[in-house]
Scaffold this active site. Structure first.
Site, PDB file in Angstrom:
ATOM      1  N   LYS A  26      17.345  17.183 -46.564  1.00 22.67           N
ATOM      2  CA  LYS A  26      16.244  17.804 -46.438  1.00 22.67           C
ATOM      3  C   LYS A  26      14.870  17.014 -46.434  1.00 22.67           C
ATOM      4  CE  LYS A  26      13.262  21.624 -48.336  1.00 22.67           C
ATOM      5  NZ  LYS A  26      13.215  22.654 -49.237  1.00 22.67           N
ATOM      6  N   ASP A  62       5.635  20.679 -49.220  1.00 19.43           N
ATOM      7  CA  ASP A  62       5.867  21.943 -48.945  1.00 19.43           C
ATOM      8  C   ASP A  62       4.971  23.053 -49.614  1.00 19.43           C
ATOM      9  OD1 ASP A  62       7.228  24.662 -48.551  1.00 19.43           O
ATOM     10  OD2 ASP A  62       8.938  24.319 -50.036  1.00 19.43           O
ATOM     11  N   LYS A  64       2.441  29.003 -51.789  1.00 22.76           N
ATOM     12  CA  LYS A  64       2.880  28.927 -53.014  1.00 22.76           C
ATOM     13  C   LYS A  64       1.585  28.616 -54.141  1.00 22.76           C
ATOM     14  CE  LYS A  64       6.995  25.916 -52.384  1.00 22.76           C
ATOM     15  NZ  LYS A  64       8.113  26.547 -52.957  1.00 22.76           N
ATOM     16  N   ASP A 120       9.796  17.288 -51.939  1.00 18.64           N
ATOM     17  CA  ASP A 120      10.651  18.069 -51.251  1.00 18.64           C
ATOM     18  C   ASP A 120      11.654  17.321 -50.184  1.00 18.64           C
ATOM     19  OD1 ASP A 120      11.817  20.582 -50.904  1.00 18.64           O
ATOM     20  OD2 ASP A 120      10.322  21.583 -49.812  1.00 18.64           O
ATOM     21  N   ASP A 167       8.429  30.134 -46.864  1.00 21.79           N
ATOM     22  CA  ASP A 167       8.712  29.069 -48.033  1.00 21.79           C
ATOM     23  C   ASP A 167      10.384  28.831 -47.791  1.00 21.79           C
ATOM     24  OD1 ASP A 167       8.276  27.474 -49.913  1.00 21.79           O
ATOM     25  OD2 ASP A 167       7.881  29.041 -51.413  1.00 21.79           O
ATOM     26  N   GLU A 201      12.020  27.280 -46.045  1.00 20.24           N
ATOM     27  CA  GLU A 201      12.055  26.421 -44.938  1.00 20.24           C
ATOM     28  C   GLU A 201      13.115  25.384 -44.669  1.00 20.24           C
ATOM     29  OE1 GLU A 201      10.438  25.739 -47.338  1.00 20.24           O
ATOM     30  OE2 GLU A 201      10.666  23.728 -47.782  1.00 20.24           O
ATOM     31  N   ARG A 235      16.347  25.447 -45.343  1.00 23.19           N
ATOM     32  CA  ARG A 235      17.793  26.146 -44.595  1.00 23.19           C
ATOM     33  C   ARG A 235      17.458  26.295 -43.243  1.00 23.19           C
ATOM     34  NH1 ARG A 235      17.615  31.451 -48.449  1.00 23.19           N
ATOM     35  NH2 ARG A 235      16.277  30.085 -49.662  1.00 23.19           N
TER      36      ARG A 235
HETATM   37  N1  BES Z   1      11.328  23.557 -51.749  1.00 23.15           N
HETATM   38  C1  BES Z   1      11.634  24.669 -52.362  1.00 23.15           C
HETATM   39  C2  BES Z   1      12.501  24.827 -53.316  1.00 23.15           C
HETATM   40  C3  BES Z   1      12.222  23.955 -54.895  1.00 23.15           C
HETATM   41  C4  BES Z   1      11.385  24.729 -55.925  1.00 23.15           C
HETATM   42  C5  BES Z   1      12.400  22.553 -54.859  1.00 23.15           C
HETATM   43  C6  BES Z   1      11.292  23.990 -57.095  1.00 23.15           C
HETATM   44  C7  BES Z   1      12.089  21.813 -56.184  1.00 23.15           C
HETATM   45  C8  BES Z   1      11.328  22.704 -57.277  1.00 23.15           C
HETATM   46  C9  BES Z   1      12.150  25.566 -51.118  1.00 23.15           C
HETATM   47  O1  BES Z   1      11.545  25.188 -49.958  1.00 23.15           O
HETATM   48  C10 BES Z   1      11.525  26.866 -51.638  1.00 23.15           C
HETATM   49  O2  BES Z   1      10.391  27.303 -51.607  1.00 23.15           O
HETATM   50  N2  BES Z   1      12.613  27.812 -51.870  1.00 23.15           N
HETATM   51  C11 BES Z   1      12.324  29.018 -52.164  1.00 23.15           C
HETATM   52  C12 BES Z   1      13.261  30.135 -51.338  1.00 23.15           C
HETATM   53  C13 BES Z   1      12.833  31.533 -51.499  1.00 23.15           C
HETATM   54  C14 BES Z   1      11.567  31.792 -50.456  1.00 23.15           C
HETATM   55  C15 BES Z   1      14.083  32.304 -50.569  1.00 23.15           C
HETATM   56  C16 BES Z   1      12.314  29.453 -53.776  1.00 23.15           C
HETATM   57  O3  BES Z   1      13.301  28.676 -54.401  1.00 23.15           O
HETATM   58  O4  BES Z   1      11.424  30.375 -54.138  1.00 23.15           O
HETATM   59 ZN    ZN Z   2      11.148  23.279 -49.658  1.00 17.94          ZN
HETATM   60 MN    MN Z   3       9.667  26.276 -49.426  1.00 17.83          MN
END
Ligand code: BES
Ligand code: ZN
Ligand code: MN
Length: 489
Positions: free
Chosen positions: A254, A259, A266, A277, A336, A338, A340
């Protein structure tokens, strides 16, 4: 980069380090006595013995005690524990030396004459990785420049040092890329850095798809994620094709260069470190470069979908439906989620067009990973017990930690969409697992030959720890390289 070399002993003026096996301080003393050039007489050796008793040196891996010898040569002795003397113990010792000898210009390390090659690899990786620094400031503090290991080195020792170097160079590159602030780290910049790193390596090629190529070929999810940014997405494809390779492995990482969360923005607390990210992309690129440096006899294709998940007039909206490469449709319930999306396109492409034997993906995919497993251990998902075992072993040998998590079929129906094949987010908890199940939809015929790592938290260290420096860790380079080494053996 710190210069590490083997050499015969010579007289030393400044710092000399000697290793202490667990519970055997006397071994360290006899090692010092066995190097005539150091000219340690009985009085010096007695002094060392008394010192080790006095500080109660246990020899535990990475413990260091310093004996100053003002007016004498060498003027400082460092006694560093190697624990049981396995590779991990030597790695800890190397990392501890990098720190305790930080402001020495040079260091001589006294080791046993019959040294296993794995000790060299551990010591060198620890030294290199712990002396890494990411710096955009113009001042440069005094630093350790040269380590001489007192050893009549065999070919195996030299080979172990070169493998350590390949892993260290790649991990440091992954750390540099991940530490780079989001303002300068555009997808195009990152793609160029990969091209530069791979240029001049025989049998290693890099191609980069720009937005026009992505549109023409149907990488719609990568485009959708990148659409909110003025800095367009890219898909980097590296190909390592040595002659005679039989097994073909695809690595996918990824690569979200920043992000923000997109329209589902966020809060600052969750956003401020989101330059990390693209840690998965950095790791697969690094591992590919290390494998090429080692000339490993297997075929590797590495995909890094790169995009900035930003907010803009044309950013994707909650409720939008996108059609992935290969046809699967997905309703974007949360902009968010994104990672996947971009990974789905890359995986579908890999399965349909590259037809590899194994697919491995690494991603900073969910905050839920850190909730489940904390800062040091990545979540691993696979239907293959064999692959899961191989990666568990590779991670342990390389000094990284993984924990296998279940792909619970019961939860998969939560991903069914009303108006599309899938939804990209659910609200039933188990966030890391649901993200893995989403990716599984893109594995096609390779469902049982796929391993996914959610390395969200291990990608970053809040403080220095052993061979990890504060900031980006380069997590995954070491595990992947070890696995590629064993997969090609
Ligand atoms: N890049 C984030 C995940 C992340 C969070 C990586 C903290 C490193 C530290 C990812 O894109 C994300 O925002 N995931 C969401 C998914 C949810 C919206 C289903 C998450 O984990 O809240
Ligand atoms: Zn992300
Ligand atoms: Mn995200």
């Amino acid at each position: 980069m710190l210069d590490i070399r083997f050499a015969a002993a010579r007289s030393a003026s400044a710092a000399v380090a000697v290793v202490v096996p667990s519970g055997e301080p006397s071994t360290a003393v006899s090692l010092l006595g066995s190097v005539p050039k150091l000219r340690f007489g009985p009085a010096d050796l007695d002094e060392c013995t008394a010192f080790l008793e006095d500080v109660e040196h246990s020899g535990s891996a990475g413990s260091v005690h310093r004996l100053p010898r003002p007016g004498r040569q060498p003027s400082r002795l460092l006694f560093v524990g190697i624990g049981d003397g396995d590779e991990a113990g030597w790695r800890s010792a190397g990392a501890a030396l990098a720190k305790s000898a930080r402001s020495e210009p040079a260091l001589i390390v006294v080791v046993p004459a019959e040294l296993p090659p794995a000790a060299v690899r551990g010591l060198a990786e620890g030294l290199w990785l712990a002396s890494y620094r990411y710096e955009l400031s113009t001042s440069s503090p005094a630093e350790l420049r040269r380590v001489t290991v007192v050893l009549d080195a065999s070919e195996e020792h030299a080979e172990a040092l070169e493998r350590a170097r390949a892993v260290a160079v790649s991990t440091m590159l992954a750390r540099d890329l991940t530490n780079t602030p989001g303002d300068r780290k555009t997808p195009a910049w990152l793609a160029r850095r990969v091209e530069k790193a791979a240029s001049g390596v025989p049998q290693l090629t890099v191609s980069v798809r720009d937005p026009a190529a992505l549109a023409e070929q149907g990488f719609n999810a990568i485009l959708a994620v990148g659409r909110g940014s003025t800095r367009g997405p890219r898909l980097v494809e590296m190909s390592w094709r040595p002659r005679g390779a039989r097994r073909h492995v695809v690595l996918i990482g990824k690569g979200i260069t920043f992000d923000t969360g997109g329209v589902c923005i966020k809060p600052l607390s969750g956003m401020k470190l989101m330059r990390k990210d693209m840690g998965g992309a950095a790791a697969v690129v690094g591992a590919t470069l290390a494998a090429a440096a080692m000339r490993l006899p297997l075929r590797i294709t590495t995909l890094a979908p790169l995009a900035e998940n930003a907010i803009g007039a044309d950013a994707m909206r909650p409720g939008d439906v996108i059609q992935h490469y290969g046809g699967i449709t997905s309703e974007v319930l949360n902009t968010d989620a994104e990672g996947r999306l971009v990974l789905g396109d890359a995986m579908a492409y890999a399965v349909r067009r590259l037809r590899p034997d194994v697919i491995v993906d690494l991603a900073t995919l969910t905050g839920a990973q850190g909730v489940a497993l904390g800062k040091r251990t990545a979540a691993m998902y696979s239907h293959s017990d064999t692959l899961a075992d191989e990666f568990t072993d590779a991670a342990a040998a390389a000094g990284e930690a993984v924990w296998r998590m279940p792909l619970l079929d019961d939860y998969a129906k939560e991903l069914d969409g009303d108006i599309a094949d899938l939804v990209n987010s659910t609200d039933i908890g188990a966030g890391s697992l649901l993200a893995a199940l989403y990716l599984r939809e893109f594995t096609g015929t390779l469902r049982n030959n796929w391993v996914h790592f959610d390395m969200s938290s291990p990608a970053w260290a809040d403080s220095a720890d052993g061979e990890l420096t504060k900031g980006a860790t380069g997590w995954g380079v070491r595990m992947l390289t070890r696995w590629l080494e064993s997969a090609s053996a």
